[in-house]
Motif scaffolding. Structure first.
Motif, PDB file in Angstrom:
ATOM      1  N   ASP A  92      71.816  13.375  15.790  1.00 51.29           N
ATOM      2  CA  ASP A  92      71.934  14.759  15.351  1.00 51.29           C
ATOM      3  C   ASP A  92      72.444  15.588  16.527  1.00 51.29           C
ATOM      4  OD1 ASP A  92      71.627  16.650  13.323  1.00 51.29           O
ATOM      5  OD2 ASP A  92      69.765  15.664  12.698  1.00 51.29           O
ATOM      6  N   ASP A  94      73.135  18.595  16.764  1.00 55.50           N
ATOM      7  CA  ASP A  94      72.580  19.942  16.878  1.00 55.50           C
ATOM      8  C   ASP A  94      71.275  19.935  17.677  1.00 55.50           C
ATOM      9  OD1 ASP A  94      74.574  21.018  15.181  1.00 55.50           O
ATOM     10  OD2 ASP A  94      73.504  20.194  13.472  1.00 55.50           O
ATOM     11  N   PHE A  95      70.697  18.757  17.848  1.00 51.38           N
ATOM     12  CA  PHE A  95      69.366  18.671  18.457  1.00 51.38           C
ATOM     13  C   PHE A  95      69.423  18.121  19.872  1.00 51.38           C
ATOM     14  CE2 PHE A  95      67.491  17.873  13.971  1.00 51.38           C
ATOM     15  CZ  PHE A  95      67.621  19.222  13.682  1.00 51.38           C
ATOM     16  N   THR A  96      68.348  18.365  20.592  1.00 48.13           N
ATOM     17  CA  THR A  96      68.210  17.779  21.916  1.00 48.13           C
ATOM     18  C   THR A  96      67.883  16.294  21.777  1.00 48.13           C
ATOM     19  OG1 THR A  96      65.841  18.179  21.985  1.00 48.13           O
ATOM     20  CG2 THR A  96      67.256  19.934  22.849  1.00 48.13           C
ATOM     21  N   ASP A  99      64.316  15.963  20.536  1.00 50.66           N
ATOM     22  CA  ASP A  99      64.172  16.314  19.118  1.00 50.66           C
ATOM     23  C   ASP A  99      64.753  15.229  18.212  1.00 50.66           C
ATOM     24  OD1 ASP A  99      62.692  18.554  19.321  1.00 50.66           O
ATOM     25  OD2 ASP A  99      64.355  19.966  19.186  1.00 50.66           O
ATOM     26  N   VAL A 103      62.315  13.912  15.362  1.00 50.09           N
ATOM     27  CA  VAL A 103      62.656  13.996  13.938  1.00 50.09           C
ATOM     28  C   VAL A 103      62.602  12.601  13.318  1.00 50.09           C
ATOM     29  CG1 VAL A 103      64.547  14.411  12.308  1.00 50.09           C
ATOM     30  CG2 VAL A 103      64.011  16.116  14.045  1.00 50.09           C
TER      31      VAL A 103
ATOM     32  N   ARG B  25      63.284  18.370   8.746  1.00 51.06           N
ATOM     33  CA  ARG B  25      64.430  18.182   9.635  1.00 51.06           C
ATOM     34  C   ARG B  25      65.355  19.401   9.535  1.00 51.06           C
ATOM     35  NH1 ARG B  25      69.674  18.887   9.304  1.00 51.06           N
ATOM     36  NH2 ARG B  25      70.658  18.025  11.133  1.00 51.06           N
ATOM     37  N   LEU B  28      63.846  22.436  11.203  1.00 49.05           N
ATOM     38  CA  LEU B  28      63.974  22.388  12.663  1.00 49.05           C
ATOM     39  C   LEU B  28      65.326  22.952  13.085  1.00 49.05           C
ATOM     40  CD1 LEU B  28      62.779  21.423  15.405  1.00 49.05           C
ATOM     41  CD2 LEU B  28      64.008  19.284  15.062  1.00 49.05           C
ATOM     42  N   TYR B  29      66.372  22.562  12.363  1.00 49.41           N
ATOM     43  CA  TYR B  29      67.706  23.081  12.665  1.00 49.41           C
ATOM     44  C   TYR B  29      67.747  24.597  12.437  1.00 49.41           C
ATOM     45  CZ  TYR B  29      72.673  23.960  12.352  1.00 49.41           C
ATOM     46  OH  TYR B  29      73.914  24.477  12.549  1.00 49.41           O
ATOM     47  N   TYR B  32      66.411  26.821  15.238  1.00 46.75           N
ATOM     48  CA  TYR B  32      67.254  27.089  16.407  1.00 46.75           C
ATOM     49  C   TYR B  32      67.857  28.491  16.316  1.00 46.75           C
ATOM     50  CZ  TYR B  32      67.235  22.366  18.438  1.00 46.75           C
ATOM     51  OH  TYR B  32      66.880  21.184  19.041  1.00 46.75           O
ATOM     52  N   GLN B 100      78.254  14.226   9.894  1.00 45.23           N
ATOM     53  CA  GLN B 100      77.139  13.977  10.813  1.00 45.23           C
ATOM     54  C   GLN B 100      76.401  12.686  10.487  1.00 45.23           C
ATOM     55  OE1 GLN B 100      74.656  17.456  10.746  1.00 45.23           O
ATOM     56  NE2 GLN B 100      76.113  18.651  11.920  1.00 45.23           N
ATOM     57  N   THR B 102      73.932  12.269   8.805  1.00 34.68           N
ATOM     58  CA  THR B 102      72.494  12.535   8.918  1.00 34.68           C
ATOM     59  C   THR B 102      71.697  11.681   7.936  1.00 34.68           C
ATOM     60  OG1 THR B 102      73.110  14.804   9.408  1.00 34.68           O
ATOM     61  CG2 THR B 102      70.785  14.396   8.953  1.00 34.68           C
TER      62      THR B 102
END
Lengths: 308, 265
Positions: A92, A94-96, A99, A103, B25, B28-29, B32, B100, B102
């Motif tokens: 991901d 967008d994440f560190t 994270d 996740v 999940r 969390l995004y 930000y 992504q 995901t």
């Protein structure tokens, strides 16, 4: 009967997309604790085989058991016991770094506190601790792959499945990954990996299959396969097309050989001598080298270029 | 093909904790950039109410016995929710599906494709509900909605959000690229936005168009919320809810079946 000792067992496993067969009724048996390799060129059916192991590809026909459980009926349980390193990292962005692991830890059902501890432990193991608060985007290719391996280890899997774990990495990063995979194997985990780097398979795998066009060409220990199909050494030299017949006639009674374009390769067995063969051929630009898995692959799969 | 559609419509998704994990999940995004998002949820309805209500409304006068602003407020709640939900379940979900990867990552765990689809629907619907809540808050501060009507109105909006989230996921599962969503907006979202009894009562439209409008989820949502906000609950409210509920069931089943086919090949 299903063998409980098997990490993976496939019988007559087949995958078709429409009329196109990508995995053609293969049999596999991987005992627990082994590092097993699936080798082959692009489009051989390696990834499709792996994806059937973890349910991302539907099985067309045949039987498939992972850790003694039927993939068709017990996929959820199987998935809780295996770790997967896919070809596309799926991180991901967008994440560190941290994270990303947290996740995923939630996905595998870890409690938050436990997840954090486990994530830190794995970041340390993969030498990524100092990057934990960085965005994934700043990581190099090698670091990303290490992070994906860490992610796959979050649920402490019994079996780790890796799809081309070192493709696209530089030699240093590749060495690093090999080393960490060896450690995982020593810790008693079963490993299945695909690769098209023959030297990777020689270093890591206890046993392997070479696949091409959806079929298994051969199976065994890398050393045994080289000995069986090639021998000890390879003597190779280039000749003009019009001289090809002359040289082939000269060597064909004594040595096994193959011709690749203008190159002739002689396979030197245990009881033969490479230098003797070189003297017999007696031409310029002769090379004698150790036989490798690559030779087995080229011999069995043919040697035309693949487009994919 | 026809049979597939039928089995897909009646496909009952498998629920588990996975859908909630997918929701988390996404949250969390969202976290930000949560403050910008929350601010926008408040600012946008203010702009709308200013422009449409005070600007256009002063020209229009009363509609159905109330000021244009009071007439428009329930519509604004459902419209803004619809737009947010549709954007989230198309562009955002499609990005997670394709660029992504995901969902491929989620599927490496014991969470299944059904739960991924439901998690996405749940998340998109949540964002829509948040948006409608912002409108309700602003409307309440202006005396346009009574506090005791807010929760029942939002409950209707939530049901509608679920429908649009599922429809968005269906579009996502059939999309080849981002342009596809532009078409979806033009042929599906825009007509609804304009003709579902939002900016003017359905009654002024030709009878045929009125009948067509009754097949649109937004029409029923607008009617239901308007009925609640007016304080005079009519029997038609229950019909509106029933229609939305049936739509929710079928769109969800279909969306989940489509996503499953997309994710597991």
């Amino acid at each position: 009967m299903v063998c409980m000792q098997a990490a993976v067992e496939a019988r007559s496993l087949e995958k078709k997309y429409g009329n196109k067969t990508v995995v053609n009724k293969i049999d596999l048996f991987v005992p627990r604790g082994e590092c097993f390799g699936i080798l082959g060129p692009n489009g051989a059916g390696k990834t499709s085989t792996l994806r059937m192991l973890y349910g991302m590809n539907r099985i067309t026909s045949g039987e498939l058991f992972v850790l003694g459980l039927n993939v068709r009926t017990h996929l959820k349980v199987i998935k809780s016991k295996i770790g997967i390193v896919p070809q596309m990292d799926g991180l991901d962005h967008d994440f560190t770094v941290m994270d990303n692991l947290l996740v995923f830890a939630r996905f595998v059902g870890l409690k938050q506190k436990q997840a954090r501890l486990r994530a830190l432990e794995l970041l340390r193991l993969m030498q990524l601790e100092e990057y934990k608060d960085h965005s994934v985007e700043v990581l190099s290719g090698g670091m990303k792959r290490r992070l994906v391996i860490a992610r796959a280890l979050l649920n402490e899997p019994e079996l780790l499945i890796l799809d081309e774990p070192t493709t696209g990495l530089d030699p240093q990063a590749r060495q690093w990954i090999w080393h960490s995979l060896e450690q995982l194997k020593r810790a008693g985990r079963s490993l299945i990996l695909t690769t098209h780097y023959m030297e990777e398979a020689e270093v890591l795998c206890d046993r392997l299959v070479i696949m091409d066009r959806g079929q298994i060409l051969c199976e065994g220990h890398p050393k045994d396969l080289i000995e069986e199909h090639i021998g000890r050494e390879v003597v190779e030299f280039e000749v003009a097309p019009e001289d090809l017949n002359y040289f082939v006639k000269k060597v064909r009674d004594q040595y096994r050989y193959q011709v690749i374009n203008r190159k002739i390769q002689l396979f030197i067995g245990e009881d033969q001598d490479g230098r003797e063969a070189a003297q017999l051929v007696n031409t310029s630009s002769i090379r004698i080298r150790r036989a490798a898995l690559n030779d087995v692959f080229l011999k069995l799969s043919g040697h035309e270029l693949r487009d994919q | 093909m026809g049979l597939t559609l039928l089995t897909d419509l009646f496909y009952v998704p498998k629920l588990g904790r996975g859908a909630w994990c997918v929701w988390q999940r996404n949250f969390l995004y969202f976290r930000y950039s949560i403050w910008v998002s929350l601010l926008w949820v408040i600012v946008e309805p203010i702009l709308y109410l200013l422009a449409i209500g005070y600007g256009l409304g002063t020209l229009v006068g009363d509609v159905q016995g109330v000021s244009y602003l009071e007439f428009f407020t329930p519509a604004l709640m459902v419209i803004s929710a619809m737009l947010v939900v549709f954007f989230e379940s198309t562009y955002s979900t499609y990005t997670k599906l394709t660029r992504q990867k995901t969902f491929d990552t989620v599927l490496l765990t014991s969470i299944g494709p059904d739960e991924v689809a439901l998690g996405e629907i749940l998340w998109a619907a949540s964002k829509g509900l948040l948006s409608a809540s912002g409108v309700a808050l602003v409307a309440w501060s202006q005396g346009l909605i009574r506090p005791e009507h807010i929760v029942p109105s939002l409950a209707v909006v939530a049901l509608m959000c679920w429908v649009f989230a599922s429809i968005g996921v269906i579009f996502t599962s059939t999309a080849r690229n981002y342009d596809w969503f532009l078409y979806a907006q033009t042929i599906f979202i825009m007509p609804m936005y304009l003709f579902a009894g939002t900016y003017f009562p359905l009654g002024v439209l030709p009878e045929l168009v009125q009948k067509i409008a009754l097949f649109l989820p937004l029409t029923h949502a607008v009617m239901a919320v308007r009925s609640i906000v007016s304080g005079e609950v009519q029997a038609s409210l229950f019909l509106n809810l029933a229609v939305l509920f049936v739509m929710a069931v079928f769109t969800t089943n279909y969306a989940v079946a489509r996503m499953r086919a997309k994710l597991v090949t």
